[in-house]
Structure formats: C-alpha cells, structure tokens
Design a protein around this motif. Structure first.
Motif, PDB file in Angstrom:
ATOM      1  N   VAL A   7      95.228   4.190  69.304  1.00 56.97           N
ATOM      2  CA  VAL A   7      93.978   4.885  69.037  1.00 56.97           C
ATOM      3  C   VAL A   7      94.193   5.883  67.898  1.00 56.97           C
ATOM      4  O   VAL A   7      95.149   6.657  67.912  1.00 56.97           O
ATOM      5  N   LEU A   8      93.290   5.839  66.928  1.00 56.35           N
ATOM      6  CA  LEU A   8      93.232   6.845  65.871  1.00 56.35           C
ATOM      7  C   LEU A   8      91.902   7.559  66.012  1.00 56.35           C
ATOM      8  O   LEU A   8      90.844   6.934  65.912  1.00 56.35           O
ATOM      9  N   VAL A   9      91.963   8.853  66.269  1.00 61.81           N
ATOM     10  CA  VAL A   9      90.748   9.644  66.458  1.00 61.81           C
ATOM     11  C   VAL A   9      90.456  10.390  65.160  1.00 61.81           C
ATOM     12  O   VAL A   9      91.325  11.101  64.638  1.00 61.81           O
ATOM     13  N   ILE A  10      89.237  10.220  64.656  1.00 60.86           N
ATOM     14  CA  ILE A  10      88.821  10.961  63.474  1.00 60.86           C
ATOM     15  C   ILE A  10      87.456  11.580  63.735  1.00 60.86           C
ATOM     16  O   ILE A  10      86.653  11.037  64.484  1.00 60.86           O
ATOM     17  N   ASP A  11      87.245  12.723  63.132  1.00 56.79           N
ATOM     18  CA  ASP A  11      85.941  13.378  63.215  1.00 56.79           C
ATOM     19  C   ASP A  11      85.064  12.872  62.076  1.00 56.79           C
ATOM     20  O   ASP A  11      85.559  12.339  61.081  1.00 56.79           O
ATOM     21  N   ALA A  12      83.777  13.099  62.205  1.00 56.35           N
ATOM     22  CA  ALA A  12      82.825  12.641  61.194  1.00 56.35           C
ATOM     23  C   ALA A  12      83.057  13.308  59.845  1.00 56.35           C
ATOM     24  O   ALA A  12      82.693  12.748  58.811  1.00 56.35           O
ATOM     25  N   ASP A  13      83.694  14.480  59.836  1.00 57.11           N
ATOM     26  CA  ASP A  13      83.935  15.174  58.573  1.00 57.11           C
ATOM     27  C   ASP A  13      85.372  15.015  58.075  1.00 57.11           C
ATOM     28  O   ASP A  13      85.878  15.842  57.323  1.00 57.11           O
ATOM     29  N   GLU A  14      86.037  13.936  58.486  1.00 60.61           N
ATOM     30  CA  GLU A  14      87.406  13.671  58.050  1.00 60.61           C
ATOM     31  C   GLU A  14      87.480  12.317  57.341  1.00 60.61           C
ATOM     32  O   GLU A  14      86.767  11.384  57.696  1.00 60.61           O
ATOM     33  N   ILE A  15      88.358  12.247  56.364  1.00 64.90           N
ATOM     34  CA  ILE A  15      88.603  11.009  55.619  1.00 64.90           C
ATOM     35  C   ILE A  15      90.035  10.576  55.894  1.00 64.90           C
ATOM     36  O   ILE A  15      90.958  11.396  55.878  1.00 64.90           O
ATOM     37  N   VAL A  16      90.220   9.273  56.133  1.00 63.09           N
ATOM     38  CA  VAL A  16      91.543   8.704  56.327  1.00 63.09           C
ATOM     39  C   VAL A  16      91.938   8.018  55.009  1.00 63.09           C
ATOM     40  O   VAL A  16      91.369   6.978  54.658  1.00 63.09           O
ATOM     41  N   PRO A  17      92.896   8.579  54.278  1.00 60.22           N
ATOM     42  CA  PRO A  17      93.322   7.935  53.038  1.00 60.22           C
ATOM     43  C   PRO A  17      93.975   6.576  53.317  1.00 60.22           C
ATOM     44  O   PRO A  17      94.559   6.368  54.388  1.00 60.22           O
ATOM     45  N   ASN A  18      93.890   5.673  52.369  1.00 59.26           N
ATOM     46  CA  ASN A  18      94.508   4.349  52.522  1.00 59.26           C
ATOM     47  C   ASN A  18      95.997   4.456  52.784  1.00 59.26           C
ATOM     48  O   ASN A  18      96.551   3.670  53.552  1.00 59.26           O
ATOM     49  N   THR A  19      96.670   5.436  52.169  1.00 58.42           N
ATOM     50  CA  THR A  19      98.112   5.598  52.391  1.00 58.42           C
ATOM     51  C   THR A  19      98.405   5.931  53.852  1.00 58.42           C
ATOM     52  O   THR A  19      99.391   5.447  54.408  1.00 58.42           O
ATOM     53  N   LEU A  20      97.564   6.726  54.487  1.00 59.96           N
ATOM     54  CA  LEU A  20      97.736   7.049  55.907  1.00 59.96           C
ATOM     55  C   LEU A  20      97.494   5.816  56.756  1.00 59.96           C
ATOM     56  O   LEU A  20      98.268   5.528  57.679  1.00 59.96           O
ATOM     57  N   LYS A  91     101.776  14.820  51.382  1.00 63.48           N
ATOM     58  CA  LYS A  91     100.364  15.213  51.414  1.00 63.48           C
ATOM     59  C   LYS A  91      99.430  14.016  51.268  1.00 63.48           C
ATOM     60  O   LYS A  91      98.266  14.090  51.650  1.00 63.48           O
ATOM     61  N   ASP A  92      99.947  12.913  50.752  1.00 62.39           N
ATOM     62  CA  ASP A  92      99.125  11.704  50.627  1.00 62.39           C
ATOM     63  C   ASP A  92      98.843  11.061  51.980  1.00 62.39           C
ATOM     64  O   ASP A  92      98.000  10.181  52.088  1.00 62.39           O
ATOM     65  N   LEU A  93      99.539  11.520  53.035  1.00 65.30           N
ATOM     66  CA  LEU A  93      99.347  10.968  54.377  1.00 65.30           C
ATOM     67  C   LEU A  93      98.491  11.880  55.255  1.00 65.30           C
ATOM     68  O   LEU A  93      98.379  11.666  56.464  1.00 65.30           O
ATOM     69  N   ALA A  94      97.886  12.882  54.679  1.00 66.09           N
ATOM     70  CA  ALA A  94      97.085  13.842  55.442  1.00 66.09           C
ATOM     71  C   ALA A  94      95.620  13.426  55.477  1.00 66.09           C
ATOM     72  O   ALA A  94      95.092  12.876  54.517  1.00 66.09           O
ATOM     73  N   PHE A  95      94.976  13.703  56.639  1.00 69.48           N
ATOM     74  CA  PHE A  95      93.518  13.600  56.699  1.00 69.48           C
ATOM     75  C   PHE A  95      92.943  14.558  55.651  1.00 69.48           C
ATOM     76  O   PHE A  95      93.514  15.628  55.414  1.00 69.48           O
ATOM     77  N   VAL A  96      91.812  14.221  55.108  1.00 67.61           N
ATOM     78  CA  VAL A  96      91.064  15.159  54.281  1.00 67.61           C
ATOM     79  C   VAL A  96      89.927  15.661  55.161  1.00 67.61           C
ATOM     80  O   VAL A  96      89.069  14.884  55.575  1.00 67.61           O
ATOM     81  N   HIS A  97      89.976  16.952  55.479  1.00 69.04           N
ATOM     82  CA  HIS A  97      88.988  17.564  56.370  1.00 69.04           C
ATOM     83  C   HIS A  97      87.913  18.216  55.506  1.00 69.04           C
ATOM     84  O   HIS A  97      88.158  19.228  54.865  1.00 69.04           O
ATOM     85  N   LEU A  98      86.736  17.655  55.506  1.00 68.04           N
ATOM     86  CA  LEU A  98      85.664  18.092  54.621  1.00 68.04           C
ATOM     87  C   LEU A  98      84.783  19.187  55.208  1.00 68.04           C
ATOM     88  O   LEU A  98      83.713  19.449  54.683  1.00 68.04           O
ATOM     89  N   ALA A  99      85.219  19.827  56.268  1.00 61.23           N
ATOM     90  CA  ALA A  99      84.420  20.898  56.878  1.00 61.23           C
ATOM     91  C   ALA A  99      84.464  22.111  55.964  1.00 61.23           C
ATOM     92  O   ALA A  99      85.144  23.091  56.222  1.00 61.23           O
ATOM     93  N   ASN A 100      83.755  22.029  54.871  1.00 61.78           N
ATOM     94  CA  ASN A 100      83.714  23.096  53.883  1.00 61.78           C
ATOM     95  C   ASN A 100      82.616  24.078  54.282  1.00 61.78           C
ATOM     96  O   ASN A 100      81.626  24.258  53.585  1.00 61.78           O
ATOM     97  N   ASP A 101      82.801  24.704  55.439  1.00 60.23           N
ATOM     98  CA  ASP A 101      81.776  25.572  56.031  1.00 60.23           C
ATOM     99  C   ASP A 101      81.474  26.790  55.167  1.00 60.23           C
ATOM    100  O   ASP A 101      82.359  27.347  54.520  1.00 60.23           O
ATOM    101  N   THR A 102      80.232  27.222  55.223  1.00 64.34           N
ATOM    102  CA  THR A 102      79.873  28.505  54.622  1.00 64.34           C
ATOM    103  C   THR A 102      80.403  29.609  55.530  1.00 64.34           C
ATOM    104  O   THR A 102      80.790  29.355  56.688  1.00 64.34           O
TER     105      THR A 102
END
Length: 185
Positions: A7-20, A91-102
């Motif tokens: 199981v790989l759990v991701i949130d709606a505001d996360e990107i899984v890079p192809n390298t990961l 760092k190429d294996l990290a999720f990109v977390h787009l929660a760029n909250d105000t």
C-alpha cells in the motif's frame, strides 16, 4: 480496503515523482525487503521549498497484512516488521507536498491539529516551564538546526508558526488541566 499486499498512501495535495514510483517497485522485488518505508516529503510555504521541513519523513508505504492503522488524523501506521527510511540525500525520491497554505489557513489548521494532538497528550505531564521551553525549542529547531534561516523571511515566519503551534497546544493542555482542577474544588 485495498486489494494488493503493498500500500502506498498519498494525500490529494501530494505528488509521487516517477523516480519514487520506480524505487518502490524495485524495493518490493528484493527478497528480504523491509515491510515499510518512511518516505521524505518536500514541503512548501509562501511559494518556497522549506529547508526546515525536509525530510519530514512519513510512513506511507507498507505491507497491508502486517500493518495496523487507526482512523485518527496524523497517526502513523504500525508495521509489525522491519521498517526503513528512504535516504534523505535522494531528494528525487521525496513526495512533493503542495500544501502551500496561507498564514490564515495555517493558523486555522493549528487550531484543529492541536485539538487532535491534545487527545494524545492528555496523560502527559508538563510543567509551566514548557510554555516557554517547547515553543522556543520548536522555533530554534526549525529556524537554526533544520535550516529555515536559508529560506529568508518565509523561513522565519514558518519557524515562528512552529513555535506558535507548540504554544497553542500547551495552552490548551493547561486550560483543560486547570478547568478540571477548579471543577474539583
């Protein structure tokens, strides 16, 4: 409710890079691979990558059959087996977390998240010195030790918000303790 063992759990505001993705597929092909992996996340704030929040490890890849996970916000799954960390230098294996909250969103989430955290910390014992020490330590850790200083003004603001988070959680803790003791008097 997944059908597969891994199981790989991701949130709606996360990107899984192809390298990961490729790394995880290679991982499960190994004969004695670990049963769970902590994956680093790249977090953003005020439009910038935050050094103070990297690697922000999160256990999000695991074998379903040996994992328990309570339906509580921000609780980690418990894997009854070997768990490893993906190296943070990759760092190429990290999720990109787009929660760029105000800042307003961050403060609103602080209220919600500290309520949830209070549930888990209710039985802990904090002295009044914690109101000073813990917020300062959280700020110092984020700004100096984890490199938020490299992020300029956004890094300083984020580190202040980290200290603020700790202060609010502890203030709620003491509010609850004091209201209980005054009821008993």
């Amino acid at each position: 409710n997944t059908k597969h063992e891994w199981v790989l759990v991701i949130d709606a505001d996360e990107i899984v890079p192809n390298t990961l993705r490729e790394y995880l597929y290679e991982h499960i092909k190994k004969p004695n691979c670990s049963d769970g992996l902590f994956i680093p996340r790249k977090n953003y704030f005020m439009g910038r990558f935050m050094h103070c929040h990297y690697p922000d490890y999160i256990l999000r890849f695991f074998r379903k059959s040996i994992t328990k996970w309570a339906p509580i916000i921000h609780i980690q799954p418990e894997v009854a087996g070997k768990v490893d960390y993906i190296p943070s230098k990759r760092k190429d294996l990290a999720f990109v977390h787009l929660a760029n909250d105000t800042i307003a969103e961050r403060i609103s989430k602080t209220n919600i998240y500290t309520d949830n955290e209070l549930e888990r910390k209710r039985d802990k014992k904090y002295g009044c010195h914690a109101l000073i020490y813990r917020p300062f330590h959280r700020f110092f850790k984020a700004y100096i030790l984890k490199g938020g200083i490299r992020d300029g003004i956004p890094g300083f603001i984020k580190a202040c918000l980290e200290g603020y988070y700790q202060f609010i959680m502890l203030a709620k803790y003491f509010e609850e303790k004091l209201s209980r003791s005054s009821i008993l008097e």
